[in-house]
Scaffold this active site. Structure first.
Site, PDB file in Angstrom:
ATOM      1  N   TYR A 141      48.396 -11.791 -25.932  1.00 47.86           N
ATOM      2  CA  TYR A 141      47.552 -12.929 -25.589  1.00 47.86           C
ATOM      3  C   TYR A 141      47.461 -13.898 -26.764  1.00 47.86           C
ATOM      4  CZ  TYR A 141      46.158 -10.560 -21.303  1.00 47.86           C
ATOM      5  OH  TYR A 141      46.164  -9.952 -20.071  1.00 47.86           O
ATOM      6  N   ASN A 176      46.194 -17.515 -12.661  1.00 51.92           N
ATOM      7  CA  ASN A 176      47.534 -17.830 -12.177  1.00 51.92           C
ATOM      8  C   ASN A 176      47.675 -17.411 -10.712  1.00 51.92           C
ATOM      9  OD1 ASN A 176      50.335 -18.246 -11.912  1.00 51.92           O
ATOM     10  ND2 ASN A 176      50.773 -16.206 -12.742  1.00 51.92           N
ATOM     11  N   CYS A 179      52.780 -14.005 -15.596  1.00 51.65           N
ATOM     12  CA  CYS A 179      51.633 -13.588 -16.403  1.00 51.65           C
ATOM     13  C   CYS A 179      51.683 -12.100 -16.724  1.00 51.65           C
ATOM     14  CB  CYS A 179      50.325 -13.963 -15.707  1.00 51.65           C
ATOM     15  SG  CYS A 179      50.153 -13.295 -14.052  1.00 51.65           S
ATOM     16  N   HIS A 180      52.487 -11.342 -15.989  1.00 50.32           N
ATOM     17  CA  HIS A 180      52.618  -9.910 -16.283  1.00 50.32           C
ATOM     18  C   HIS A 180      53.290  -9.666 -17.638  1.00 50.32           C
ATOM     19  CE1 HIS A 180      56.514 -10.887 -14.415  1.00 50.32           C
ATOM     20  NE2 HIS A 180      56.996  -9.919 -15.184  1.00 50.32           N
ATOM     21  N   GLU A 205      62.064  -5.179 -16.257  1.00 47.12           N
ATOM     22  CA  GLU A 205      62.589  -6.244 -17.105  1.00 47.12           C
ATOM     23  C   GLU A 205      63.141  -5.726 -18.430  1.00 47.12           C
ATOM     24  OE1 GLU A 205      59.791  -9.801 -15.320  1.00 47.12           O
ATOM     25  OE2 GLU A 205      59.430  -9.147 -17.382  1.00 47.12           O
TER      26      GLU A 205
END
Length: 170
Positions: free
Chosen positions: A105, A128, A136-137, A163
């Protein structure tokens, strides 16, 4: 305004996308309840009519491609969200965080040009409406823990795992 929506099965559960007449994503997330998503859309963009489709074209195809391992497929889809200047800028910045390289963050706040605004950066993630398309993940707490995610921490963890090692089995 007329908006279009579609739900598709993904390895992480049902995923619904709401788009405007130009194909820009207004809201999306891991739910089959379109009302949950339309409630997230800013009032000036909120549709007055919803039309269901089995396929939304480019948006639907990009979600499939993402889950097939083409992690940048969702990057090419336009997104429309409205709020204050910082949140809109922060959402644009989120779209530049590459898959497989999550940020904290604090790092997200710095990238958005306000290093001291860690809470505002977290609020951008929380507000979001276009999950996956605005990733946002990919934002974590400073200690590396997951933090929050509207669609559940299990989904967030699975997205991050996908990912970090594309092509692995779900």
């Amino acid at each position: 305004m007329i908006a279009h929506w579609s739900t598709q099965d993904t390895p992480f559960g049902a995923f619904t996308t709401v788009t405007d007449h130009e194909g820009a994503v207004l809201a999306s997330g891991w739910t089959s309840d379109v009302a949950t998503l339309t409630a997230l859309i800013a009032t000036p963009l909120r549709p007055t009519e919803l039309r269901h489709h089995t396929d939304l074209g480019a948006a639907t195809k990009s979600v499939r491609r993402y889950h097939d391992g083409e992690l940048t497929a969702v990057d090419e889809i336009p997104v429309r969200q409205r709020s204050g200047a910082f949140l809109e800028h922060a959402w644009d910045v989120l779209r530049t965080v590459p898959a497989g390289h999550p940020v904290t963050y604090a790092e997200f706040a710095a990238r958005a040009g306000r290093p001291a605004a860690v809470r505002a950066a977290a609020a951008a993630c929380a507000r979001n409406a276009a999950a996956l398309f605005v990733p946002c993940h990919r934002v974590l707490r400073t200690d590396g823990s997951l933090g929050g995610f509207r669609w559940g921490l299990d989904v967030k963890r699975r997205l991050l795992d996908h990912e970090s090692s594309p092509g692995h089995e779900f």
